[in-house]
Design a protein around this motif. Sequence first.
Motif, mmCIF file in Angstrom:
data_model
loop_
_atom_site.group_PDB
_atom_site.id
_atom_site.type_symbol
_atom_site.label_atom_id
_atom_site.label_comp_id
_atom_site.label_asym_id
_atom_site.label_seq_id
_atom_site.Cartn_x
_atom_site.Cartn_y
_atom_site.Cartn_z
ATOM 1 N N ASN A 1 -6.855 -3.360 11.153
ATOM 2 C CA ASN A 1 -7.399 -2.847 9.893
ATOM 3 C C ASN A 1 -8.310 -1.679 10.234
ATOM 4 O OD1 ASN A 1 -8.641 -2.408 7.396
ATOM 5 N ND2 ASN A 1 -8.467 -4.560 6.846
ATOM 6 N N ILE B 1 -3.568 8.665 10.755
ATOM 7 C CA ILE B 1 -4.422 7.484 10.766
ATOM 8 C C ILE B 1 -4.073 6.529 11.906
ATOM 9 C CG2 ILE B 1 -4.913 7.516 8.300
ATOM 10 C CD1 ILE B 1 -2.754 5.361 7.970
ATOM 11 N N TRP C 1 -2.192 3.142 -1.585
ATOM 12 C CA TRP C 1 -2.467 1.791 -1.117
ATOM 13 C C TRP C 1 -2.523 0.842 -2.304
ATOM 14 C CZ3 TRP C 1 -1.474 2.174 3.717
ATOM 15 C CH2 TRP C 1 -1.853 3.314 4.442
ATOM 16 N N THR D 1 3.924 -2.162 3.797
ATOM 17 C CA THR D 1 2.761 -2.459 4.625
ATOM 18 C C THR D 1 3.243 -2.741 6.034
ATOM 19 O OG1 THR D 1 0.781 -3.833 4.818
ATOM 20 C CG2 THR D 1 2.790 -4.930 4.084
ATOM 21 N N PHE E 1 1.914 6.627 0.988
ATOM 22 C CA PHE E 1 0.658 7.318 1.272
ATOM 23 C C PHE E 1 0.927 8.718 1.815
ATOM 24 C CE2 PHE E 1 -2.745 7.928 4.615
ATOM 25 C CZ PHE E 1 -3.720 8.368 3.732
ATOM 26 N N HIS F 1 -6.888 0.638 6.311
ATOM 27 C CA HIS F 1 -5.447 0.843 6.436
ATOM 28 C C HIS F 1 -4.892 -0.157 7.447
ATOM 29 C CE1 HIS F 1 -6.473 5.317 5.498
ATOM 30 N NE2 HIS F 1 -6.532 4.547 4.426
ATOM 31 N N ARG F 2 -3.868 -0.878 7.053
ATOM 32 C CA ARG F 2 -3.280 -1.862 7.955
ATOM 33 C C ARG F 2 -2.239 -1.195 8.835
ATOM 34 N NH1 ARG F 2 -1.407 -7.052 4.873
ATOM 35 N NH2 ARG F 2 -1.049 -7.710 7.019
#
Length: 659
Positions: free
Chosen positions: A530, A601, A296, A250, A150, A534-535
């Motif tokens: 979350n 983020i 993602w 992830t 990302f 986005h995790r």
Amino acid sequence: MVTTHEHETLQRAHDLYAQAEDSQLEYWASRARDEVHWDTPFTQVLDWSNPPFARWFADGTTNACYNAVDRHVAAGNGDRIALYFEGEPGDTDAVTYADLQARVSQTANALESLGVAKGDRVAIYLPMLVEAVVAILACARIGAVHSVVFGGFSAEALRSRIDDAEAKVVITADGSYRRGKPNMLKPIVDDALAAEGHTVEHVLVVARNKEAINWVEGRDKWFHEVVAAQPTSHPIVWHEAEHPLFILYTSGTTGQPKGILHTTGGYLTQVTATARDTFDLQPETDVFWCTADIGWVTGHSYIVYGPLSNGATQVLYEGTPDTPHRGRWWEIVEKYGVTILYTAPTAIRSAMKWGRDIADRYDLSSIRLLGSVGEAINPEAWDWYREVIGDNNGAGTISEDGAVIPGPRKFEHVPIADTWWQTETGAHILTPLPALSADELKPGSAQRAVPGVSVDVVDDYGNTMQDTTQGFLVIRDPWPAMARTIWGDDQRFVNTYWSRFDGMYFAGDGARFDEDGDIWLLGRVDDVMNVSGHRLSTTEIESSLVAHELVAEAAVVGAADATTGQAVYAFVILTEDAEGIDQDTAEATLREHVGAQIGPIAKPKRILVTTDLPKTRSGKIMRRLLKDAAEGQTQADPTALATLADPAVMEEILSGMRP
């Protein structure tokens, strides 16, 4: 009134469920033969002899790029638009399937000219450009394993992913546009590769915003120069169904990102089938728009592989929903006649805050189906999405007093496909198929498993829940698009996903059945948050905070947030050397530090400096109490409070969190 098409769709959905009920393996074998072109047809559907390591269609050979591009050209659809690109500044491109085939072939030749071979890993760190789709497909064509990162991640996060995958090439851009300003990427790649010890031999740079960048001779090459010198044809290489297709990282509960590995045949089967089924996708007439980022899994499955394998026409947008104005998305829907819109609840809630009069100014009458992805959608957002974007979807007019008068409805009922799935599942797992009638849809619930997937809600002992209280969401049987392992760490794959319940995949989410047997998601039960889909790992952010010289100890929780679903809250104890640093300075400093280490983020919404953390007598931090404080509780749970070594610390924290 039910139309002929709706009746046919309803019948097809019933047939799919009936077929899957008779035999899941026969169902998936049939879908694989129908949806995927095989050079060597498979004879074995599933090898589950070494659970949880599945092998689907293992003796067949195929190519994901051929399925997404070449077969449509061969079928005479080369002139069909594959991608309508819309840049943030307003530049556009309409890429046909024939164009896409030529560009992908050139890029595949370019990668091979740089020494990339089948099985090599290629890191892709690009904005939402056509080149991102091209690069992914070129890797699939030659059998290189793509690892898309990302574009919002920091140099440190990028480097960790490059190192873990041992990437041979990085494909990036000088930058992109973000809210009207240059957003640079190449400098982040330079920082990531500054230290020795990496495996990267070449960096291909897409020229996007033309800002000045540093150049490393011998390593850096302009993407357009290398690609333009290549032939526009490239021979297809057929790959085994279990050949690795991509690694996608992830967040992990240990703080170390997990490289989720997906292979070719099973993944391609399920994303192609679910793209068709979930969205009732009609390639000849639909214009599909998934607003996710390519970095993602949603971008992988429902921008690149699923829709393109179906031969669909899509919109690809570089920018944000509010640049240069808050009607930008609806302007794009109107411009391209988007028929299916697939987006996240976070975006819907933002549009709600801006007001419906913005959407009412645009002609959204082309929309016939809406989708939701990334997190559970709250009923209020679901209702607004359907009423304002779905049902009330004719172009509005302006009255004399300046009010917007919505236009007429084109479709009586626009269904919402609320989807639940994960990076690890590869494709949709829960969703109400669009054939459901209006009175069967339940705002806020993904409702039921897709055909061929065995989903359950179980208690602590793995038994199916017999009531409507909270349990654990599991998948009982293997499914084609399931992750095969964590790259380089089979045992971690077992421990993370298959150890909680015997023989079942545990998704990490809480869930419950309702009285009708439909499933409602209740959020994470582990320490992965979350945030806007986005995790993010609480442990990873805690590690980042503690790495700063100001911080002695940190605890991070995810708390409910009206806009982002969850927001990051951090509670920190400062070091003795930080004495005299005030709350505002510490908070600002640490937010920037987390943003630099992990990415913007991951910046906590709030960081509270405290003298201690709520710990039990055994030293365990009671994060549940911190979550309550972050969500506005004014008093701590007395039962939990009684377990603390120093109950008084919670009054300090609650006081600090009060407005």
